[in-house]
Design a protein around this motif. Sequence first.
Motif, short mmCIF file in Angstrom:
data_model
loop_
_atom_site.label_atom_id
_atom_site.label_comp_id
_atom_site.label_asym_id
_atom_site.label_seq_id
_atom_site.Cartn_x
_atom_site.Cartn_y
_atom_site.Cartn_z
N ARG A 1 0.83 -1.20 0.00
CA ARG A 1 0.00 0.00 0.00
C ARG A 1 0.87 1.26 0.00
N GLY A 2 0.22 2.41 -0.27
CA GLY A 2 0.89 3.69 -0.15
C GLY A 2 1.05 4.08 1.31
N THR B 1 -0.15 3.28 6.92
CA THR B 1 -0.24 3.79 8.29
C THR B 1 -1.59 3.46 8.90
N ARG B 2 -2.65 3.68 8.13
CA ARG B 2 -4.01 3.38 8.61
C ARG B 2 -4.14 1.89 8.95
N GLU B 3 -3.71 1.05 8.02
CA GLU B 3 -3.90 -0.39 8.21
C GLU B 3 -3.05 -0.92 9.35
N ARG B 4 -1.85 -0.40 9.50
CA ARG B 4 -0.98 -0.86 10.59
C ARG B 4 -1.61 -0.54 11.95
N LEU B 5 -2.18 0.66 12.08
CA LEU B 5 -2.80 1.05 13.35
C LEU B 5 -4.00 0.14 13.66
N VAL B 6 -4.85 -0.07 12.67
CA VAL B 6 -6.05 -0.89 12.88
C VAL B 6 -5.68 -2.32 13.23
N ARG B 7 -4.70 -2.85 12.53
CA ARG B 7 -4.31 -4.25 12.78
C ARG B 7 -3.59 -4.39 14.12
N VAL C 1 -4.96 9.27 11.31
CA VAL C 1 -6.27 9.77 11.75
C VAL C 1 -7.38 8.84 11.28
N ARG C 2 -7.28 8.38 10.04
CA ARG C 2 -8.29 7.45 9.53
C ARG C 2 -8.25 6.14 10.30
N GLY C 3 -7.05 5.70 10.63
CA GLY C 3 -6.92 4.48 11.42
C GLY C 3 -7.52 4.62 12.80
N LEU C 4 -7.30 5.76 13.42
CA LEU C 4 -7.90 6.02 14.74
C LEU C 4 -9.42 5.94 14.66
N ARG C 5 -9.97 6.54 13.61
CA ARG C 5 -11.42 6.53 13.45
C ARG C 5 -11.94 5.10 13.26
#
Length: 336
Positions: free
Chosen positions: A258-259, A264-270, A315-319
């Motif tokens: 991914r870009g 960053t989003r996916e790493r936070l969620v996972r 921020v998207r990952g936090l959400r």
Amino acid sequence: MSHALRHRSSRTTMPEDIAPASEAVVICTRNRPDVLRETLRSVFSQSGAAERPVLVVDGSDRTEATHTARVVQSQSDSRLPVWYHRYSGVPAGTRQRNAGVDLLPDSVEVVHFIDDDVTLRPGYFDALCEVLNQKRHLLGVGGVIAESEGAPSRSRVRWAHRLFLLRVDQPSRVLPSGHTTPAWPTGESDMQPAAWLSTCASSYRASVFDTHRFDPAVEGPSPRLEDLDFSVRVARDGPLAVVPEARCLHRVSGRNRRGTAATTRERLVRRYWFVRKNMDRPLNRLAFWWSTLGQLIALVTSSDPDSRAALRGHVRGLRQAWTRAHPLLGEGVDDG
């Protein structure tokens, strides 16, 4: 290796022309035939390659699968046992690894996992198997992984890293927040206790798979954290270790990645998924959210050109984590 370990009783065997072996290599790949070619060369250059079957489990698209099969065929000869398997399900590293394990002969006692963009240094398998032979209580071992030529890089640990539970000065650790530290040489040749292992380059006793499997719910390109999830579960049953003499280079292919923002989003969620699944206590959840605050502060104050994209992803990952608006965080997800 001795044959004292128990084996799985319901596995499909590999073709009859591949003789029984005590260890085998499983390489999962998807749309990276040229990258895979270099990895296979390094695997076959290891001592004892003729007695170590290699299984390539391919989840490539049709055209790339044809190319990948040719690459595997071109690397094989009568002295080098290699088998190509086209994975028929929805491609995912977790599912492909599980399928690979099920296809191994019952004689296999040690399963070596290698990513398709890894170059092994001489003596890699010898170093791992020597430790497994000597330390029968170990359930899995891994090598030291570098992402550039020379010694593996070791990031400097600052006070803020410790404060926000993001990093410590010890290798192969899992912090209360779910964050981890990689393996690195400590100046000693002895094996190092490890709380987790990367499937980029790691090996497990086959008996482990009687109880544990990679979580098939985890899919998509990196980062996935399925290796962290799997190894932490295995470590509850017995110790893991890193062998400093087993070295490899992770060439980090750009395909299937991914870009910056999406990564960053996916790493936070996972990471949150991992904490909820494996460390589901109030203090661990609090530690996770505390670590995301530290990351947020670091991104806001960073001058790195990619920091803006990373901040958007964070921020998207936090959400997503807060609202559980992600397949891994929804109700009814199979935890494997």
